[in-house]
Scaffold this motif. Structure first.
Motif, mmCIF file in Angstrom:
data_model
loop_
_atom_site.group_PDB
_atom_site.id
_atom_site.type_symbol
_atom_site.label_atom_id
_atom_site.label_comp_id
_atom_site.label_asym_id
_atom_site.label_seq_id
_atom_site.Cartn_x
_atom_site.Cartn_y
_atom_site.Cartn_z
ATOM 1 N N ALA A 135 -5.886 1.250 -1.702
ATOM 2 C CA ALA A 135 -6.407 1.713 -0.415
ATOM 3 C C ALA A 135 -7.908 1.493 -0.314
ATOM 4 C CB ALA A 135 -6.073 3.192 -0.226
ATOM 5 N N VAL A 354 -6.023 -2.906 6.527
ATOM 6 C CA VAL A 354 -5.154 -1.844 7.052
ATOM 7 C C VAL A 354 -3.867 -1.767 6.249
ATOM 8 C CG1 VAL A 354 -3.764 -1.125 9.032
ATOM 9 C CG2 VAL A 354 -6.102 -1.936 9.387
ATOM 10 N N LEU A 355 -3.286 -2.913 5.941
ATOM 11 C CA LEU A 355 -2.039 -2.945 5.182
ATOM 12 C C LEU A 355 -2.229 -2.367 3.783
ATOM 13 C CD1 LEU A 355 -0.760 -6.502 6.196
ATOM 14 C CD2 LEU A 355 -0.006 -4.291 7.094
ATOM 15 N N SER A 358 -2.653 1.489 3.705
ATOM 16 C CA SER A 358 -1.438 2.291 3.905
ATOM 17 C C SER A 358 -0.906 2.869 2.604
ATOM 18 C CB SER A 358 -0.354 1.441 4.571
ATOM 19 O OG SER A 358 0.051 0.378 3.726
ATOM 20 N N GLU A 359 -1.334 2.312 1.460
ATOM 21 C CA GLU A 359 -0.927 2.863 0.161
ATOM 22 C C GLU A 359 -1.382 4.303 0.005
ATOM 23 O OE1 GLU A 359 0.765 1.638 -2.794
ATOM 24 O OE2 GLU A 359 1.572 0.428 -1.162
ATOM 25 N N GLY A 361 -1.142 6.613 2.072
ATOM 26 C CA GLY A 361 -0.139 7.499 2.650
ATOM 27 C C GLY A 361 0.952 7.887 1.664
#
Length: 432
Positions: A135, A354-355, A358-359, A361
């Motif tokens: 992240a 952004v991808l 997402s980790e 989360g």
């Protein structure tokens, strides 16, 4: 096609070709994107574009033949940004020394990939900290993308502030970013390369860059960057933390990618002692990193876009071989790639960020202990604020270890954590 064991994996040549084409379309963007990123560090763009295409072809073919898995490889997003903006521009390290750092980290990875080190490192470092590192790298490269587009600029009062959205270049970057989000939200194959193409056309129409007069040409020479790495300058105690950062980040990136792709294709089964595909893919990744540094590019790694090929039915190394053969076409696209407006490229960094972000989360902050929460916070925050993946990782491990020691939770501190914390301390001690 007995070599690839197509019958065993319930696939055929047509399916493997379709999968290889799908993977190619989804990761083709790396050639022009890496060219722009490493050019910012002073490397000749023409040579970088050719070298990126070459290492993608060679590494992916080697991976397919050596491990017989549908995993494509190329220059990794994240570490290429760190190479240019963190090391060369941030730390004022010559790019030749930077390539030496990549080479040394690759040599270490080669040695360790032939051992059980991957198991040790995976069990030594808490999963939530590995997620925070991913992240953090996401925030770092997204910040770089926003800065390069002019959407964020320096401010003497607040350090950073919003850029001038009346500039045509900033507006083009904004258009490209929104378009990329939309295309990706609809899960379109090749969303990145399609976004670059559409945004470039818009830029050319409005005079932001010149359209190419031709689409194809002979490949540019890689002689300006080929074997230009400076290994001796990279052998320095002060650069040891940076070498370890490249090693650990590459390993996490590769293992994370292989875990995700493997779960979809039923590959890399750890409980199957006869399945050596994970070990061989890691070996291919490590060897490719060493080879990439010799050609003149930053760390090479397994690409998560390989999942698109798996979704299309790819199950063997033949998928990777087809992907590599298709990448040969990019060797001849230099005029097209060079004519792309920069702000058609940099939105890709933001979306990739952004991808990766997402980790975060996946960390349940309501259940993790305070040491993990604090460490994750500093990892994610300091990478973009200090323009350094090394600083973020180092601060995270130091905070984690201190809190664990103060709370006398020594059961959570193992040799791996102690070693990485010691190296992390070197980052700040040697800074002076």
């Amino acid at each position: 096609m007995g070599f690839f064991k197509l019958k065993k994996y319930n696939t055929n040549v047509k399916t493997e070709f379709t999968a290889g084409l799908t993977t190619f379309l989804t990761m083709m963007y790396i050639v022009p994107v890496n060219g722009f990123i490493l050019a910012d560090a002073g490397l000749p763009m023409d040579a970088v574009i050719t070298a990126t295409a070459l290492i993608t072809i060679l590494a992916t073919i080697f991976s397919g033949l050596w491990s017989n898995t549908p995993i494509a490889m190329s220059v990794g997003m994240g570490l290429n940004a760190y190479f240019s903006y963190g090391l060369v521009l941030g730390m004022k390290i010559p790019w030749q020394t930077g390539l030496g750092i990549v080479f040394l980290s690759g040599i270490l990875f080669v040695i360790l990939s032939f051992t059980n080190f991957r198991v040790w490192i995976m069990t030594s470092i808490p999963l939530n900290l590995r997620r925070a590192i991913s992240a953090g790298i996401g925030t770092f490269i997204a910040f770089i993308g926003l800065k390069q587009m002019g959407m964020i600029v320096a401010s003497p009062a607040t350090l950073v502030t919003l850029g001038d959205f009346t500039k045509d270049t900033v507006l083009l970057g904004t258009f490209g970013l929104i378009l990329t989000f939309i295309l990706f939200a609809y899960n379109l194959k090749g969303a990145f390369i399609l976004s670059i193409l559409v945004t470039s056309i818009v830029g050319w129409i409005f005079g932001i860059g010149a359209a190419p007069t031709s689409l194809f040409s002979s490949p540019a020479s890689i002689s300006p960057i080929y074997f230009q790495l400076d290994i001796m300058s990279a052998i320095s105690l002060s650069l040891l933390p940076v070498i370890i950062t490249f090693l650990v980040t590459d390993m996490f990136d590769t293992l994370g990618t292989l875990t995700g792709v493997g779960s979809r294709a039923n590959l890399f089964q750890e409980n199957n002692k006869e399945d050596k595909s994970l070990q061989k893919t890691l070996e291919a990744d490590a060897i490719a990193t060493v080879g990439g540094s010799l050609l003149g590019v930053s760390t090479t790694t397994a690409f998560v876009e390989s999942a698109s090929g798996v979704e299309a039915g790819g199950r063997t190394g033949l998928t990777a071989v087809f992907t590599a053969l298709l990448f040969i076409t990019t060797l001849f696209m230099l005029p097209l790639f060079k004519s792309i407006p920069p702000n058609a490229i940099y939105p890709i960094l933001v979306v990739v960020g952004v991808l990766m972000f997402s980790e975060l989360g996946k960390i349940n902050f309501e259940k993790v202990d305070f040491a993990t929460s604090a460490a994750a916070f500093f990892i994610v925050l300091l990478m973009p604020l200090t323009y350094s993946i090394t600083n973020g990782i180092s601060a995270g491990f130091i905070v984690y270890t201190i809190i664990k020691l103060v709370k006398k939770e020594t059961k959570d501190i193992n040799i791996g954590i102690i070693l990485l914390t010691f190296i992390s301390l070197l980052v700040f001690i040697l800074r002076g």
